[in-house]
Design a protein around this motif. Structure first.
Motif, PDB file in Angstrom:
ATOM      1  N   SER A   5       0.835  -1.191   0.000  1.00 13.65           N
ATOM      2  CA  SER A   5       0.000   0.000   0.000  1.00 13.65           C
ATOM      3  C   SER A   5       0.873   1.245   0.000  1.00 13.65           C
ATOM      4  O   SER A   5       1.799   1.364   0.798  1.00 13.65           O
ATOM      5  CB  SER A   5      -0.901  -0.007   1.234  1.00 13.65           C
ATOM      6  N   LYS A   6       0.586   2.150  -0.931  1.00 13.23           N
ATOM      7  CA  LYS A   6       1.266   3.444  -0.964  1.00 13.23           C
ATOM      8  C   LYS A   6       0.173   4.508  -0.833  1.00 13.23           C
ATOM      9  O   LYS A   6      -0.561   4.780  -1.771  1.00 13.23           O
ATOM     10  CB  LYS A   6       2.070   3.624  -2.250  1.00 13.23           C
ATOM     11  N   TRP A 131      -4.895  15.703 -11.670  1.00 14.39           N
ATOM     12  CA  TRP A 131      -3.728  15.767 -10.789  1.00 14.39           C
ATOM     13  C   TRP A 131      -3.631  14.483  -9.959  1.00 14.39           C
ATOM     14  O   TRP A 131      -2.557  13.903  -9.817  1.00 14.39           O
ATOM     15  CB  TRP A 131      -3.789  17.004  -9.886  1.00 14.39           C
ATOM     16  N   ILE A 132      -4.758  14.044  -9.423  1.00  9.21           N
ATOM     17  CA  ILE A 132      -4.772  12.809  -8.623  1.00  9.21           C
ATOM     18  C   ILE A 132      -4.373  11.617  -9.491  1.00  9.21           C
ATOM     19  O   ILE A 132      -3.620  10.748  -9.058  1.00  9.21           O
ATOM     20  CB  ILE A 132      -6.143  12.622  -7.932  1.00  9.21           C
ATOM     21  N   GLU A 138       2.233   7.612 -10.382  1.00  7.32           N
ATOM     22  CA  GLU A 138       3.505   7.565  -9.653  1.00  7.32           C
ATOM     23  C   GLU A 138       3.562   6.381  -8.685  1.00  7.32           C
ATOM     24  O   GLU A 138       4.574   6.164  -8.044  1.00  7.32           O
ATOM     25  CB  GLU A 138       3.716   8.859  -8.861  1.00  7.32           C
ATOM     26  N   GLY A 139       2.448   5.659  -8.543  1.00  2.00           N
ATOM     27  CA  GLY A 139       2.454   4.470  -7.702  1.00  2.00           C
ATOM     28  C   GLY A 139       1.566   4.519  -6.478  1.00  2.00           C
ATOM     29  O   GLY A 139       1.462   3.530  -5.740  1.00  2.00           O
ATOM     30  N   TYR A 140       0.927   5.639  -6.222  1.00  2.00           N
ATOM     31  CA  TYR A 140      -0.001   5.682  -5.092  1.00  2.00           C
ATOM     32  C   TYR A 140      -1.195   4.786  -5.399  1.00  2.00           C
ATOM     33  O   TYR A 140      -1.750   4.838  -6.504  1.00  2.00           O
ATOM     34  CB  TYR A 140      -0.469   7.114  -4.817  1.00  2.00           C
ATOM     35  N   ASN A 141      -1.599   3.952  -4.440  1.00  2.00           N
ATOM     36  CA  ASN A 141      -2.707   3.030  -4.680  1.00  2.00           C
ATOM     37  C   ASN A 141      -3.717   2.996  -3.524  1.00  2.00           C
ATOM     38  O   ASN A 141      -4.577   2.139  -3.472  1.00  2.00           O
ATOM     39  CB  ASN A 141      -2.176   1.623  -4.960  1.00  2.00           C
ATOM     40  N   ASP A 142      -3.593   3.946  -2.597  1.00  2.00           N
ATOM     41  CA  ASP A 142      -4.525   4.088  -1.481  1.00  2.00           C
ATOM     42  C   ASP A 142      -4.746   5.589  -1.315  1.00  2.00           C
ATOM     43  O   ASP A 142      -3.900   6.297  -0.773  1.00  2.00           O
ATOM     44  CB  ASP A 142      -3.930   3.457  -0.220  1.00  2.00           C
ATOM     45  N   ASN A 164      -7.781   0.342 -10.289  1.00  2.00           N
ATOM     46  CA  ASN A 164      -7.584  -0.706  -9.287  1.00  2.00           C
ATOM     47  C   ASN A 164      -6.807  -0.123  -8.098  1.00  2.00           C
ATOM     48  O   ASN A 164      -5.670  -0.497  -7.847  1.00  2.00           O
ATOM     49  CB  ASN A 164      -6.835  -1.890  -9.905  1.00  2.00           C
ATOM     50  N   VAL A 165      -7.445   0.842  -7.415  1.00  2.00           N
ATOM     51  CA  VAL A 165      -6.832   1.450  -6.236  1.00  2.00           C
ATOM     52  C   VAL A 165      -7.883   1.538  -5.131  1.00  2.00           C
ATOM     53  O   VAL A 165      -9.082   1.625  -5.397  1.00  2.00           O
ATOM     54  CB  VAL A 165      -6.258   2.863  -6.517  1.00  2.00           C
TER      55      VAL A 165
END
Length: 173
Positions: A5-6, A131-132, A138-142, A164-165
């Protein structure tokens, strides 16, 4: 294999993290001048842009009469638990407001990294959603996103729900 989780936590500034008396100066295509507060701008800004109103955000480059907003304490708890590396302010204010927002938050003992205060200079939900999306790439998934403008929360949810986040979108009232 489970993906790590990132987390990213994103807050709008006006009427979410803080309140202020800063106004957006507007001029109709017929030359009629008026002012909008943050709530009015969130509600009518996109419509007025589409109607070719001119906007002057110079007052929004400052935090006039700033006070803590409805989610201020939530942001403070998140920062104390996780630090401020992945904690962002995403505002329709221009990038010129970054310093004033940073100083205001610091004066309230809630320090965001200055580079994590993002002034889009655009009040549309699509601008915030894009923006989100760039942060997800960039890899954020949460993702947690809070905003007082329903058009913004709808636009972000519409985009993010297809990915898929893990996400939570909060409309601030």
């Amino acid at each position: 294999m489970n993906k790590l989780s990132k987390k990213i936590r994103i807050f709008d500034f006006d009427d979410t993290i803080a309140t202020s008396k800063s106004m957006v100066l507007i001029e109709s295509p017929k030359g009629i001048k008026n002012k909008l507060n943050a709530e009015e701008f969130a509600k009518y800004g996109e419509k007025l842009m589409n109607e070719n109103y001119k906007f002057d955000f110079s007052e929004f480059d400052k935090v006039v009469g700033g006070k803590q907003g409805p989610l201020f304490n939530l942001a403070k708890r998140i920062k104390s638990k996780n630090g401020n590396k992945d904690l962002f302010i995403l505002t329709a204010r221009s990038s010129n407001s970054q310093e004033a927002i940073h100083e205001f938050l610091k004066s309230q003992n809630l320090e965001f990294k200055k580079e994590n205060i993002i002034g889009l200079g655009d009040s549309t939900g699509l601008a915030k959603a894009k923006w989100i999306m760039s942060k997800i790439k960039e890899g954020y998934n949460d993702v947690f996103f809070a905003d007082d403008a329903e058009t913004n929360t709808i636009a972000v949810k519409k985009l993010i729900s297809k990915l898929n986040v893990k996400y939570k979108i909060q409309l601030v009232k």
